[in-house]
Write an enzyme that holds these catalytic residues in place. Structure first.
Site, PDB file in Angstrom:
ATOM      1  N   HIS A  18       0.815  -1.232   0.000  1.00 31.39           N
ATOM      2  CA  HIS A  18       0.000   0.000   0.000  1.00 31.39           C
ATOM      3  C   HIS A  18       0.843   1.275   0.000  1.00 31.39           C
ATOM      4  CE1 HIS A  18       1.105  -0.051   4.204  1.00 31.39           C
ATOM      5  NE2 HIS A  18       0.637   1.170   4.323  1.00 31.39           N
ATOM      6  N   GLY A  75       3.448   1.561  -2.099  1.00 25.88           N
ATOM      7  CA  GLY A  75       4.028   1.602  -3.445  1.00 25.88           C
ATOM      8  C   GLY A  75       3.185   2.440  -4.394  1.00 25.88           C
ATOM      9  N   LEU A  76       3.630   2.508  -5.649  1.00 20.15           N
ATOM     10  CA  LEU A  76       2.956   3.355  -6.645  1.00 20.15           C
ATOM     11  C   LEU A  76       1.493   2.938  -6.843  1.00 20.15           C
ATOM     12  CD1 LEU A  76       3.098   5.472  -8.951  1.00 20.15           C
ATOM     13  CD2 LEU A  76       4.072   3.695 -10.411  1.00 20.15           C
ATOM     14  N   SER A 112       2.965  -7.496 -15.136  1.00 20.13           N
ATOM     15  CA  SER A 112       3.657  -6.394 -15.823  1.00 20.13           C
ATOM     16  C   SER A 112       3.745  -6.674 -17.319  1.00 20.13           C
ATOM     17  CB  SER A 112       5.063  -6.294 -15.249  1.00 20.13           C
ATOM     18  OG  SER A 112       5.869  -5.506 -16.098  1.00 20.13           O
ATOM     19  N   SER A 113       3.678  -5.608 -18.124  1.00 20.07           N
ATOM     20  CA  SER A 113       3.683  -5.812 -19.578  1.00 20.07           C
ATOM     21  C   SER A 113       5.050  -6.287 -20.099  1.00 20.07           C
ATOM     22  CB  SER A 113       3.261  -4.530 -20.302  1.00 20.07           C
ATOM     23  OG  SER A 113       4.148  -3.486 -20.019  1.00 20.07           O
ATOM     24  N   CYS A 114       6.092  -6.249 -19.254  1.00 22.79           N
ATOM     25  CA  CYS A 114       7.409  -6.722 -19.715  1.00 22.79           C
ATOM     26  C   CYS A 114       7.472  -8.247 -19.815  1.00 22.79           C
ATOM     27  CB  CYS A 114       8.520  -6.206 -18.822  1.00 22.79           C
ATOM     28  SG  CYS A 114       8.564  -6.976 -17.211  1.00 22.79           S
ATOM     29  N   TYR A 134      12.962 -10.402 -13.393  1.00 21.63           N
ATOM     30  CA  TYR A 134      11.680  -9.894 -12.893  1.00 21.63           C
ATOM     31  C   TYR A 134      10.520 -10.542 -13.658  1.00 21.63           C
ATOM     32  CZ  TYR A 134       7.970  -6.411 -12.109  1.00 21.63           C
ATOM     33  OH  TYR A 134       6.785  -5.786 -11.793  1.00 21.63           O
ATOM     34  N   LYS A 175       7.253 -12.850 -12.516  1.00 25.78           N
ATOM     35  CA  LYS A 175       5.873 -12.413 -12.775  1.00 25.78           C
ATOM     36  C   LYS A 175       5.095 -13.454 -13.596  1.00 25.78           C
ATOM     37  CE  LYS A 175       5.466  -8.864 -10.425  1.00 25.78           C
ATOM     38  NZ  LYS A 175       4.363  -8.684  -9.496  1.00 25.78           N
ATOM     39  N   PRO A 229      -0.889  -4.531 -16.279  1.00 31.93           N
ATOM     40  CA  PRO A 229      -0.970  -3.108 -16.623  1.00 31.93           C
ATOM     41  C   PRO A 229       0.153  -2.691 -17.565  1.00 31.93           C
ATOM     42  CG  PRO A 229      -0.094  -3.357 -14.400  1.00 31.93           C
ATOM     43  CD  PRO A 229      -0.316  -4.758 -14.944  1.00 31.93           C
ATOM     44  N   HIS A 246      11.398   4.077 -13.144  1.00 28.64           N
ATOM     45  CA  HIS A 246      10.919   3.868 -14.514  1.00 28.64           C
ATOM     46  C   HIS A 246      11.118   5.157 -15.312  1.00 28.64           C
ATOM     47  CE1 HIS A 246       8.563   0.682 -12.414  1.00 28.64           C
ATOM     48  NE2 HIS A 246       9.114   0.007 -13.394  1.00 28.64           N
ATOM     49  N   ARG A 290       6.595   3.004 -25.558  1.00 28.15           N
ATOM     50  CA  ARG A 290       5.928   2.485 -24.372  1.00 28.15           C
ATOM     51  C   ARG A 290       4.493   3.015 -24.311  1.00 28.15           C
ATOM     52  NH1 ARG A 290       9.690  -0.213 -24.670  1.00 28.15           N
ATOM     53  NH2 ARG A 290      11.365  -0.597 -23.173  1.00 28.15           N
ATOM     54  N   ASP A 295      18.181  -0.257 -24.650  1.00 30.93           N
ATOM     55  CA  ASP A 295      16.857   0.208 -25.089  1.00 30.93           C
ATOM     56  C   ASP A 295      15.729  -0.584 -24.418  1.00 30.93           C
ATOM     57  OD1 ASP A 295      17.168   2.340 -26.771  1.00 30.93           O
ATOM     58  OD2 ASP A 295      17.228   1.136 -28.625  1.00 30.93           O
TER      59      ASP A 295
HETATM   60  O1  GFB Z   1      10.762   2.466 -17.592  1.00 29.97           O
HETATM   61  P1  GFB Z   1      12.004   1.882 -18.111  1.00 29.97           P
HETATM   62  O2  GFB Z   1      13.229   2.023 -17.285  1.00 29.97           O
HETATM   63  O3  GFB Z   1      11.958   0.386 -18.384  1.00 29.97           O
HETATM   64  O4  GFB Z   1      12.187   2.556 -19.589  1.00 29.97           O
HETATM   65  P2  GFB Z   1      11.075  -0.463 -19.374  1.00 29.97           P
HETATM   66  C1  GFB Z   1      13.234   2.209 -20.357  1.00 29.97           C
HETATM   67  C2  GFB Z   1      13.293   2.910 -21.714  1.00 29.97           C
HETATM   68  O5  GFB Z   1      13.491   4.308 -21.548  1.00 29.97           O
HETATM   69  C3  GFB Z   1      14.511   2.357 -22.402  1.00 29.97           C
HETATM   70  C4  GFB Z   1      14.824   4.632 -21.969  1.00 29.97           C
HETATM   71  O6  GFB Z   1      14.382   2.424 -23.776  1.00 29.97           O
HETATM   72  C5  GFB Z   1      15.588   3.313 -21.883  1.00 29.97           C
HETATM   73  O7  GFB Z   1      16.748   3.284 -22.673  1.00 29.97           O
HETATM   74  N1  GFB Z   1      15.374   5.704 -21.113  1.00 29.97           N
HETATM   75  C6  GFB Z   1      15.916   6.851 -21.565  1.00 29.97           C
HETATM   76  C7  GFB Z   1      15.445   5.702 -19.775  1.00 29.97           C
HETATM   77  N2  GFB Z   1      16.365   7.591 -20.555  1.00 29.97           N
HETATM   78  C8  GFB Z   1      16.077   6.909 -19.421  1.00 29.97           C
HETATM   79  C9  GFB Z   1      16.298   7.199 -18.032  1.00 29.97           C
HETATM   80  O8  GFB Z   1      16.845   8.207 -17.642  1.00 29.97           O
HETATM   81  N3  GFB Z   1      15.832   6.248 -17.147  1.00 29.97           N
HETATM   82  C10 GFB Z   1      15.214   5.107 -17.537  1.00 29.97           C
HETATM   83  N4  GFB Z   1      14.779   4.233 -16.608  1.00 29.97           N
HETATM   84  N5  GFB Z   1      15.014   4.808 -18.846  1.00 29.97           N
HETATM   85  C11 GFB Z   1      10.444  -1.654 -17.173  1.00 29.97           C
HETATM   86  C12 GFB Z   1      11.000  -2.906 -16.627  1.00 29.97           C
HETATM   87  O9  GFB Z   1      10.855  -1.729 -18.486  1.00 29.97           O
HETATM   88  O10 GFB Z   1       9.055  -1.552 -17.207  1.00 29.97           O
HETATM   89  C13 GFB Z   1      10.325  -3.328 -15.414  1.00 29.97           C
HETATM   90  O11 GFB Z   1      12.395  -2.765 -16.452  1.00 29.97           O
HETATM   91  C14 GFB Z   1       8.810  -3.198 -15.477  1.00 29.97           C
HETATM   92  O12 GFB Z   1      10.687  -4.630 -15.140  1.00 29.97           O
HETATM   93  C15 GFB Z   1       8.330  -1.904 -16.083  1.00 29.97           C
HETATM   94  O13 GFB Z   1       8.265  -4.249 -16.183  1.00 29.97           O
HETATM   95  C16 GFB Z   1       6.868  -1.886 -16.421  1.00 29.97           C
HETATM   96  O14 GFB Z   1       9.797   0.222 -19.717  1.00 29.97           O
HETATM   97  O15 GFB Z   1      11.881  -0.930 -20.544  1.00 29.97           O
END
Ligand code: GFB
Length: 312
Positions: free
Chosen positions: A12, A14-15, A108-110, A137, A141, A164, A179, A209, A269
């Site tokens: 509770h 968390g986000l 999670s959508s990943c 992770y 999941k 989600p 994130h 995304r 990426d």
């Molecule tokens: O939200 P995020 O970290 O993870 O986004 P995912 C990653 C994307 O944003 C990649 C770019 O393409 C990164 O290269 N990006 C650019 C950045 N600049 C930044 C930055 O400053 N910080 C971050 N974090 N990213 C997550 C999963 O995946 O999504 C989790 O790692 C989870 O496990 C969540 O499932 C929903 O969207 O790729």
């Protein structure tokens, strides 16, 4: 679910968990059970068992998890797989043992395959390898989904799983382990405040995304808890894709940053695309309400209020 049902929100603070708590309170649910991480370590099986024996929750929202952005997933894979497997194993098994009526497991959508056809339908799960930055992770999941289905099959437990899109909003982590949306809000804000000439983004900026505002995510979870009783996982999305480059432009203008941006392509990426097909939940009568522009502004306002700074 009655207004006085015993409802446990795991996670509770968390986000998504904190948004769920707000929504449940707004809707006058009066018997909400919570425990801080300090008071109850969900990876500790005997402690979780004692908690369920005492509180006997009738409904459980499993929003507790070890989460983070791409950097955290890459850096701490062992913690991500261990803690998530332990949390969901303990909570699901105790929910069965102590006769919880219904449980919603947040996924999670990943967990969709890296090369998944877009938009991603629920039936595409388990059809290929998941992307390497979040495979630890993601495997945990995926196991959570299979566990809900197995408990339903063998014991008739009403355990459901929702997937989600990338959730963001108040309560997020705005540092480098966060994130992307929150991490970039933090980066651009700090850069504006310190008159930094340039902000460095990770990767190529090309990945796309689907961003879901946290109040919409909570609303969708509540909707499913009331209306959905199937073994099949169900997607929860807004139906709009945004590239990281487009996101950075939006954030830049929300924050009012005037400097330049560059890309560090030595950083990963992650998944190239991740758009959910949410037609199943739409057909049941649920839709997301908050646009990305509106959600970004709300998130930034919250972030500034937390920092006790003014955006003006
Ligand atoms: O939200 P995020 O970290 O993870 O986004 P995912 C990653 C994307 O944003 C990649 C770019 O393409 C990164 O290269 N990006 C650019 C950045 N600049 C930044 C930055 O400053 N910080 C971050 N974090 N990213 C997550 C999963 O995946 O999504 C989790 O790692 C989870 O496990 C969540 O499932 C929903 O969207 O790729």
């Amino acid at each position: 679910m009655k207004k006085n049902s015993r409802i446990y929100v795991a996670g509770h603070t968390g986000l998504i968990g904190s948004a769920l708590l707000r929504r449940l309170k707004e809707q006058s649910y009066s018997n909400i059970i919570t425990r801080t991480h300090k008071a109850l370590d969900l990876t500790n099986q005997p402690a979780v068992d004692r908690f369920f024996a005492k509180e006997k929750p009738e409904y459980v929202f499993l929003a507790a998890a070890r989460v983070g952005g791409i950097h955290a997933n890459k850096t701490y894979p062992a913690e991500f797989i261990y803690q998530n497997l332990m949390i969901q194993t303990n909570v699901l098994d105790c929910a069965l043992k102590h006769k919880t009526k219904k449980l919603l497991n947040l996924s999670s959508s990943c967990i969709y395959p890296k090369k998944c056809k877009q938009p991603m339908k629920e039936e595409y799960l388990f059809s290929g390898d998941i992307e390497e930055t979040n495979d630890a992770y993601g495997m945990a999941k995926l196991a959570g989904i299979k566990m809900c289905q197995a408990y339903r099959r063998q014991y008739g437990a009403n355990f459901i799983s929702a997937i989600p899109a990338n959730v963001y909003g108040p309560g997020d982590h705005f540092d480098e382990n966060g994130h992307v949306l929150a991490a970039l809000l933090g980066k651009f804000h700090t850069a504006r405040k310190s008159n930094k000439k340039s902000v460095t983004l990770w990767g190529t900026g090309k990945p796309k995304r689907e961003f879901l505002y946290v109040d919409d995510a909570a609303d969708g979870c509540l909707f499913l808890m009331k209306k959905y009783n199937s073994a099949e996982t169900i997607n929860l999305g807004i139906g709009r894709e945004t590239s990281i480059t487009q996101l950075a432009k939006l954030i830049r203008s929300t924050v009012g940053y005037k400097g330049s941006t560059s890309f560090d392509t030595s950083k990963p990426d992650g998944n190239p695309r991740r758009l959910l097909d949410s037609s199943r939940i739409h057909a049941l009568g649920w839709q997301a309400n908050v646009s990305l522009e509106d959600g970004l502004q709300r998130t930034y306002d919250w972030y500034c209020s937390q920092l006790a700074v003014t955006t003006k």
